[in-house]
Scaffold this active site. Sequence first.
Site, PDB file in Angstrom:
ATOM      1  N   GLN A  18       8.361 -20.781 -17.486  1.00 26.91           N
ATOM      2  CA  GLN A  18       9.363 -21.031 -16.458  1.00 26.91           C
ATOM      3  C   GLN A  18       9.062 -22.208 -15.532  1.00 26.91           C
ATOM      4  OE1 GLN A  18      11.726 -18.673 -12.826  1.00 26.91           O
ATOM      5  NE2 GLN A  18      10.352 -17.552 -14.142  1.00 26.91           N
ATOM      6  N   SER A  19       7.851 -22.330 -15.041  1.00 27.70           N
ATOM      7  CA  SER A  19       7.593 -23.340 -14.013  1.00 27.70           C
ATOM      8  C   SER A  19       7.800 -24.751 -14.540  1.00 27.70           C
ATOM      9  CB  SER A  19       6.180 -23.185 -13.452  1.00 27.70           C
ATOM     10  OG  SER A  19       5.201 -23.351 -14.464  1.00 27.70           O
ATOM     11  N   LEU A  73       5.622 -29.417 -33.083  1.00 27.51           N
ATOM     12  CA  LEU A  73       4.419 -30.242 -33.192  1.00 27.51           C
ATOM     13  C   LEU A  73       3.179 -29.461 -32.790  1.00 27.51           C
ATOM     14  CD1 LEU A  73       3.664 -33.266 -33.782  1.00 27.51           C
ATOM     15  CD2 LEU A  73       3.659 -33.592 -31.300  1.00 27.51           C
ATOM     16  N   LYS A  76      -2.901 -30.085 -31.984  1.00 24.88           N
ATOM     17  CA  LYS A  76      -4.324 -29.973 -32.277  1.00 24.88           C
ATOM     18  C   LYS A  76      -4.703 -30.654 -33.586  1.00 24.88           C
ATOM     19  CE  LYS A  76      -4.909 -25.607 -29.761  1.00 24.88           C
ATOM     20  NZ  LYS A  76      -5.284 -24.173 -29.860  1.00 24.88           N
ATOM     21  N   ASN A  97       1.880 -27.809 -18.419  1.00 26.89           N
ATOM     22  CA  ASN A  97       1.471 -26.675 -17.589  1.00 26.89           C
ATOM     23  C   ASN A  97       0.555 -25.743 -18.387  1.00 26.89           C
ATOM     24  OD1 ASN A  97       3.399 -25.478 -19.259  1.00 26.89           O
ATOM     25  ND2 ASN A  97       4.316 -24.219 -17.644  1.00 26.89           N
ATOM     26  N   HIS A  99      -3.122 -24.047 -19.515  1.00 29.22           N
ATOM     27  CA  HIS A  99      -4.137 -23.458 -18.649  1.00 29.22           C
ATOM     28  C   HIS A  99      -5.174 -24.508 -18.289  1.00 29.22           C
ATOM     29  CE1 HIS A  99      -7.298 -23.214 -21.749  1.00 29.22           C
ATOM     30  NE2 HIS A  99      -6.360 -22.818 -22.587  1.00 29.22           N
ATOM     31  N   LYS A 138      -5.877 -16.915 -14.112  1.00 32.80           N
ATOM     32  CA  LYS A 138      -4.628 -17.147 -14.841  1.00 32.80           C
ATOM     33  C   LYS A 138      -3.481 -16.736 -13.907  1.00 32.80           C
ATOM     34  CE  LYS A 138      -4.322 -16.384 -19.238  1.00 32.80           C
ATOM     35  NZ  LYS A 138      -4.236 -15.711 -20.564  1.00 32.80           N
ATOM     36  N   ALA A 139      -2.623 -17.673 -13.573  1.00 30.78           N
ATOM     37  CA  ALA A 139      -1.600 -17.420 -12.547  1.00 30.78           C
ATOM     38  C   ALA A 139      -0.247 -17.132 -13.166  1.00 30.78           C
ATOM     39  CB  ALA A 139      -1.499 -18.615 -11.611  1.00 30.78           C
ATOM     40  N   GLU A 141       3.723 -15.350 -11.895  1.00 32.68           N
ATOM     41  CA  GLU A 141       4.564 -15.261 -10.700  1.00 32.68           C
ATOM     42  C   GLU A 141       3.970 -14.364  -9.611  1.00 32.68           C
ATOM     43  OE1 GLU A 141       7.265 -15.727  -8.001  1.00 32.68           O
ATOM     44  OE2 GLU A 141       7.855 -16.625  -9.899  1.00 32.68           O
ATOM     45  N   ASP A 173       7.147 -19.417  -9.789  1.00 31.15           N
ATOM     46  CA  ASP A 173       7.482 -20.146 -11.013  1.00 31.15           C
ATOM     47  C   ASP A 173       8.544 -21.225 -10.788  1.00 31.15           C
ATOM     48  OD1 ASP A 173       5.742 -19.148 -12.969  1.00 31.15           O
ATOM     49  OD2 ASP A 173       6.912 -17.328 -13.193  1.00 31.15           O
ATOM     50  N   GLY A 252      13.301 -15.675  12.560  1.00 27.65           N
ATOM     51  CA  GLY A 252      13.220 -16.612  13.679  1.00 27.65           C
ATOM     52  C   GLY A 252      13.268 -15.837  14.983  1.00 27.65           C
ATOM     53  N   GLY A 253      13.822 -16.470  15.999  1.00 26.27           N
ATOM     54  CA  GLY A 253      13.873 -15.826  17.301  1.00 26.27           C
ATOM     55  C   GLY A 253      15.112 -14.985  17.534  1.00 26.27           C
ATOM     56  N   GLN A 277      22.760 -13.907  18.160  1.00 28.16           N
ATOM     57  CA  GLN A 277      22.089 -15.112  18.638  1.00 28.16           C
ATOM     58  C   GLN A 277      21.607 -14.941  20.076  1.00 28.16           C
ATOM     59  OE1 GLN A 277      25.723 -17.289  17.143  1.00 28.16           O
ATOM     60  NE2 GLN A 277      24.194 -18.893  16.819  1.00 28.16           N
TER      61      GLN A 277
END
Length: 433
Positions: A18-19, A73, A76, A97, A99, A138-139, A141, A173, A252-253, A277
């Site tokens: 995905q990334s 392809l 290697k 991307n 490893h 290993k990362a 999501e 991702d 937020g505020g 608000q």
Amino acid sequence: MNTAPLQGIKVIDLTEVQSGPSCTQMLAWLGADVIKIERPGKGDATRKELQFNPNLPSYYFLQLNSDKKSISLDCKTPDGKQILTELIKGADIFVENLHPGAADELGFSWEAVHAMNPKCIYGTIKGFPPTSKFKDLKAYEPVAQVTGGAATTTGWYEGMYNVPTQSGAALGDFNTGMHLCIGLLAALQQRTHTGEGCYVYQSMHNACLNLCRIKTRDQLTLEKLGYLTQFPQYPDGKFGDTVPRCGNIEGGGVLGWTYKCKGWETDPNAYVYVILQREAKSFEKACQALGFEDWLTNPDFNTADARDQHKQAVWERIQDFCIDKDKYEVTNILGAAGVPVGPVMSIKEIMDDPGNYDGNTLVKINQGGEVGEFVTVGCPFTMSNFQPTYGPCPSLGGNTAEILTSLGYTPEQQAEFAKNGTTEPLAQPKTQG
């Protein structure tokens, strides 16, 4: 007139899942010629992940790879390495991307690619910055979300569901792919001044942390004050030394929350989000729309600081207002008074809304064949003089012959590539019967 911003830009896409593919697809939608490198006989892992039909590519793959070309392809093999080298020599951007260390082992590190083609921009996605103590993990999501600050600050703040929770949005991702896309576009602009490509490194961790920027704001404030006035824990709850989970506050505020509407018992999305608000004039209009004019003279509610002190009472009364109205009715009443409000929309409601099919928000792509037409999210921004066209995804290796021919390889050479495992899987030995 062709106004595609990236016309004439050639991208070699050695990414999958995905990334990376989300980044290269955006480049393709902006007019770049994207060549996707896929493993012979297997292709991108998402081709067969979460399939709706075992004989067809999944929506996961289809939504991330439209308007690309595919070459089968094996990088290697000696021939595969040479073919990829020839592709890079004619490329403007190379993206991977794999490893950590894998591209180096293949012989396609930044240094190697820069030597092959000094003008080529090298984009890479990894889980963590090179200096991170987690750099070897290993990362996926959720890993990016739990290490990047998102999960610890998302979710409920009390009870049995007070656990770190990952977002439904792909902060690790797809968000990383868009961050890398920004970096690559910046590098293209830089190249017009330097004449050389540069190395663009994007970690999933940093992309996720970037979207948690306001949580670092909250951490700094917490360390100064010991509390956070906009959080539901204030004023009665206790704060620790780190930003806690905060349920459905606006962040937020201002004072925002999600409220049940008519039908919530059977519809899990019969909710509306309402924001009060801080500014006095806006609050007055909200009170008039809600029928809460008594709040205008009540010292418990007539200032923003007072409302922070009495959050529960505010939430309870607005909940009473919403409970006998559907989410669209609440939206219409309060929206007409300038109150920030919106109905909670399910993915189905979003996809069923014809107003979202404007050429960018949601788009329909005709894949042809048994897949037919499918829906995906289009280019999220619009340009006054350019409209992307959204074409189908390539079949696995569907452009192999075309690409190899463009590189000057003869039919005989291409046949040899297929035999030696470079562009087709090696034949499996026959088993004895």
